[in-house]
Design an enzyme around this catalytic site. Structure first.
Site, PDB file in Angstrom:
ATOM      1  N   TYR A   1       8.477 -10.001   6.517  1.00  0.00           N
ATOM      2  CA  TYR A   1       8.822  -9.868   7.932  1.00  0.00           C
ATOM      3  C   TYR A   1       9.781 -10.938   8.428  1.00  0.00           C
ATOM      4  O   TYR A   1      10.216 -10.887   9.575  1.00  0.00           O
ATOM      5  CB  TYR A   1       7.550  -9.840   8.783  1.00  0.00           C
ATOM      6  CG  TYR A   1       6.726  -8.610   8.534  1.00  0.00           C
ATOM      7  CD1 TYR A   1       7.143  -7.354   8.966  1.00  0.00           C
ATOM      8  CD2 TYR A   1       5.515  -8.690   7.845  1.00  0.00           C
ATOM      9  CE1 TYR A   1       6.393  -6.217   8.719  1.00  0.00           C
ATOM     10  CE2 TYR A   1       4.757  -7.556   7.599  1.00  0.00           C
ATOM     11  CZ  TYR A   1       5.205  -6.327   8.031  1.00  0.00           C
ATOM     12  OH  TYR A   1       4.454  -5.200   7.791  1.00  0.00           O
TER      13      TYR A   1
ATOM     14  N   ASP B   1       8.057 -10.272  -1.527  1.00  0.00           N
ATOM     15  CA  ASP B   1       7.992  -8.857  -1.180  1.00  0.00           C
ATOM     16  C   ASP B   1       9.297  -8.164  -1.563  1.00  0.00           C
ATOM     17  O   ASP B   1      10.138  -8.729  -2.269  1.00  0.00           O
ATOM     18  CB  ASP B   1       7.668  -8.722   0.321  1.00  0.00           C
ATOM     19  CG  ASP B   1       6.859  -7.481   0.653  1.00  0.00           C
ATOM     20  OD1 ASP B   1       7.413  -6.364   0.556  1.00  0.00           O
ATOM     21  OD2 ASP B   1       5.677  -7.616   1.013  1.00  0.00           O
ATOM     22  N   ASP B   2       9.463  -6.944  -1.115  1.00  0.00           N
ATOM     23  CA  ASP B   2      10.625  -6.108  -1.432  1.00  0.00           C
ATOM     24  C   ASP B   2      11.934  -6.874  -1.208  1.00  0.00           C
ATOM     25  O   ASP B   2      12.098  -7.563  -0.211  1.00  0.00           O
ATOM     26  CB  ASP B   2      10.560  -4.870  -0.525  1.00  0.00           C
ATOM     27  CG  ASP B   2      11.650  -3.864  -0.808  1.00  0.00           C
ATOM     28  OD1 ASP B   2      12.310  -3.965  -1.860  1.00  0.00           O
ATOM     29  OD2 ASP B   2      11.839  -2.971   0.041  1.00  0.00           O
TER      30      ASP B   2
ATOM     31  N   LYS C   1       0.989  -6.938  -5.044  1.00  0.00           N
ATOM     32  CA  LYS C   1       0.970  -6.001  -3.915  1.00  0.00           C
ATOM     33  C   LYS C   1       1.572  -4.681  -4.382  1.00  0.00           C
ATOM     34  O   LYS C   1       2.743  -4.619  -4.773  1.00  0.00           O
ATOM     35  CB  LYS C   1       1.748  -6.544  -2.718  1.00  0.00           C
ATOM     36  CG  LYS C   1       1.701  -5.609  -1.512  1.00  0.00           C
ATOM     37  CD  LYS C   1       2.461  -6.163  -0.329  1.00  0.00           C
ATOM     38  CE  LYS C   1       2.465  -5.168   0.819  1.00  0.00           C
ATOM     39  NZ  LYS C   1       3.286  -5.656   1.972  1.00  0.00           N
TER      40      LYS C   1
ATOM     41  N   ASP D   1       2.638  -1.130  -3.349  1.00  0.00           N
ATOM     42  CA  ASP D   1       3.006  -0.465  -2.105  1.00  0.00           C
ATOM     43  C   ASP D   1       3.457   0.975  -2.368  1.00  0.00           C
ATOM     44  O   ASP D   1       3.827   1.330  -3.485  1.00  0.00           O
ATOM     45  CB  ASP D   1       4.132  -1.252  -1.438  1.00  0.00           C
ATOM     46  CG  ASP D   1       4.141  -1.126   0.085  1.00  0.00           C
ATOM     47  OD1 ASP D   1       3.361  -0.305   0.625  1.00  0.00           O
ATOM     48  OD2 ASP D   1       4.922  -1.849   0.722  1.00  0.00           O
TER      49      ASP D   1
ATOM     50  N   CYS E   1      -1.408  -0.864  -0.726  1.00  0.00           N
ATOM     51  CA  CYS E   1      -0.735  -0.623   0.555  1.00  0.00           C
ATOM     52  C   CYS E   1      -0.057   0.742   0.480  1.00  0.00           C
ATOM     53  O   CYS E   1       0.422   1.142  -0.573  1.00  0.00           O
ATOM     54  CB  CYS E   1       0.285  -1.717   0.836  1.00  0.00           C
ATOM     55  SG  CYS E   1       1.025  -1.631   2.486  1.00  0.00           S
TER      56      CYS E   1
ATOM     57  N   ARG F   1      -4.487  -2.809   2.458  1.00  0.00           N
ATOM     58  CA  ARG F   1      -3.940  -2.659   3.812  1.00  0.00           C
ATOM     59  C   ARG F   1      -4.650  -1.499   4.486  1.00  0.00           C
ATOM     60  O   ARG F   1      -4.722  -0.400   3.933  1.00  0.00           O
ATOM     61  CB  ARG F   1      -2.448  -2.387   3.763  1.00  0.00           C
ATOM     62  CG  ARG F   1      -1.868  -2.003   5.116  1.00  0.00           C
ATOM     63  CD  ARG F   1      -1.693  -3.167   6.055  1.00  0.00           C
ATOM     64  NE  ARG F   1      -0.587  -3.956   5.547  1.00  0.00           N
ATOM     65  CZ  ARG F   1       0.692  -3.554   5.654  1.00  0.00           C
ATOM     66  NH1 ARG F   1       1.001  -2.417   6.268  1.00  0.00           N
ATOM     67  NH2 ARG F   1       1.653  -4.275   5.150  1.00  0.00           N
TER      68      ARG F   1
ATOM     69  N   ASP G   1       2.322  -0.792   9.150  1.00  0.00           N
ATOM     70  CA  ASP G   1       2.992  -2.091   9.204  1.00  0.00           C
ATOM     71  C   ASP G   1       3.038  -2.631  10.628  1.00  0.00           C
ATOM     72  O   ASP G   1       3.261  -1.881  11.587  1.00  0.00           O
ATOM     73  CB  ASP G   1       4.428  -1.975   8.712  1.00  0.00           C
ATOM     74  CG  ASP G   1       4.540  -1.929   7.199  1.00  0.00           C
ATOM     75  OD1 ASP G   1       3.520  -1.713   6.525  1.00  0.00           O
ATOM     76  OD2 ASP G   1       5.669  -2.089   6.695  1.00  0.00           O
TER      77      ASP G   1
END
Length: 444
Positions: free
Chosen positions: A144, A175-176, A276, A278, A319, A334, A338
């Site tokens: 984020y 993350d991504d 994670k 996703d 997630c 999760r 989001d």
């Protein structure tokens, strides 16, 4: 399978409420009065990405995935219709006819009277999830603050700032944005740097490393898509994201399965211990697989293969994941859409990133914490431009789940820094109660 009527409930006019449990992490979940219209997908792509693709909901009908609960009003006991187990998850509907709610399902269900959602969740976990969930320390996440443009330096800069400001982040999640393409997880994006070097630096600092993947997705721009069309689930379309269509990795194909295990074995060799996972709804999409295996069974096999690659002591963090089919296979989950810097989603659909959607569905699923897994209510973002940031901080503080900051630490003002520091604590080990009464028969 077609829907067949399985029961009915006589309700009190103006008092009845229906609890819909959504299919996956991002699917809206909550209790609604008769006459209200529950959240529904804004378009066909969101139906795939955030709802249960094969069972769109007709107008005027309530629908839960594996669970539909009815509070008839007037002090009558709660009526629940449930999946028989996490591996067989029907869609369950309710429609109003002449003062009654007629319940139907497209598969076998159990009917329970007078059972709370907490008791139901504990029973569903029996034989699948562990009885106890250890406390998980807080983390820091790149997403984020840096989105898809994160670099190795961004991670290490925030490591230093976390230590200087005593935020207590034990794990740093990349993350991504580190990967070249969706599906090409071991190939770095030009400009990111080295994931191995990040893990080495974090290890030297006494911190753990986490990495994001969407392990069951194969983007149409990826090398895997070009070179291994036989590794894909035939006829399965996982939606469109990252400006490309998305295919599904067939974990029942021996070579694709070996590739999946090797990806996670390689990450583990870097020293990464937190994974994670996703967009993993994709693993449960229908289609033609190498082996004749149903979607939920194929999904669970995919998670078992990932565990084989990571090793038994790694943390698997789901997630965008089908909820019931993940019981016993992920450590953290999760439980909401989001978060976003904005209070309301742009499309009006609360399955999409927004503070409102994350708060509503996260609160409705708080009762799953330490019964099915450790809940992830999504990240702490409190920099000044975040709308309603005090309300988001209060929501996070009320949950027992994972605490993870995702602001660039340098962007926090004094209030944001102090509040983030206060919120960065380990998860609770006791099962949670709802953040607010979801249905009238539940304790307040």
């Amino acid at each position: 399978m077609s829907f067949a009527d399985v029961g009915e409930v006589v309700h009190q006019p103006g008092q009845a409420r229906v609890f819909e449990h959504g299919w996956q992490s991002w699917s809206p979940t909550g209790a609604y009065r008769l006459g209200e219209t529950p959240p529904r997908p804004a378009d066909d792509n969101i139906q795939i990405l955030c709802y249960r693709p094969e069972t769109p909901v007709p107008a005027g009908v309530f629908q839960g995935e594996g669970l539909l609960a009815i509070d008839p009003g007037g002090g009558a006991p709660l009526e629940l219709w449930s999946a028989p187990s996490p591996v067989e998850v029907p869609s369950i509907r309710a429609r109003e006819e002449g003062g009654r709610l007629i319940v139907s399902a497209n598969g076998p269900v159990r009917h329970l009277t007078g059972e709370s959602l907490e008791t139901w969740a504990a029973g569903m976990a029996e034989g699948y999830a562990p009885r106890m969930f250890p406390a998980v320390p807080p983390m820091w996440c790149t997403w984020y603050g840096y989105w898809g443009k994160v670099t190795e330096d961004d991670v290490l800069d925030n490591l230093r700032l976390s230590e200087r400001n005593r935020l207590g982040a034990d794990m740093f999640l990349v993350d991504d944005g580190y990967e070249a393409e969706i599906g090409d997880w071991l190939e770095p994006r030009p400009g990111f740097g080295s994931l191995r070097k990040v893990a080495e630096a974090l290890g030297e600092a006494g911190r753990r490393t986490g990495v994001w993947t969407a392990p069951f997705l194969v983007g149409h721009r990826s090398r895997i898509f070009r070179e291994h069309p036989d590794w894909l689930v035939g006829g399965a379309h996982a939606g469109r994201m990252w400006d490309q269509d998305l295919a599904v990795l067939d974990v029942t194909h021996p070579d694709a399965a070996a590739h999946l295990v090797e990806v996670f074995r390689t990450f583990a060799a870097y020293g990464i211990t937190h994974f994670k996972l996703d967009f993993i709804y994709a693993g449960a999409l229908a289609g033609s697989r190498h082996e004749d295996l149903g979607p939920i069974a194929a999904y669970r096999r995919g998670l078992e293969l990932i565990r084989e690659g990571t090793g038994p002591d790694a943390t698997l963090h789901g997630c965008g994941a089908p909820m019931l089919p993940s019981i016993g296979l992920v450590d953290i989950m999760r439980v909401s859409p989001d978060i976003a810097p904005t209070l309301h989603p742009k499309s009006g659909d609360i399955s999409q990133p927004s503070q409102l959607g994350a708060r509503l569905t996260g609160a409705a699923r708080e009762f799953l914490h330490a019964r099915w897994w450790v809940n992830d209510p999504d990240c702490i973002i409190l920099r000044p431009e975040v709308e309603a940031r005090q309300e988001w901080a209060a929501h996070i503080e009320a949950t027992g789940g994972l605490r993870g900051s995702s602001d660039p630490i340098a962007a926090l003002d004094d209030w944001g820094l102090e509040t983030t520091r206060r919120l960065m604590i380990p998860t609770t080990t006791e099962p949670s109660r709802p953040l607010r009464p979801l249905l009238a028969t539940e304790p307040s």
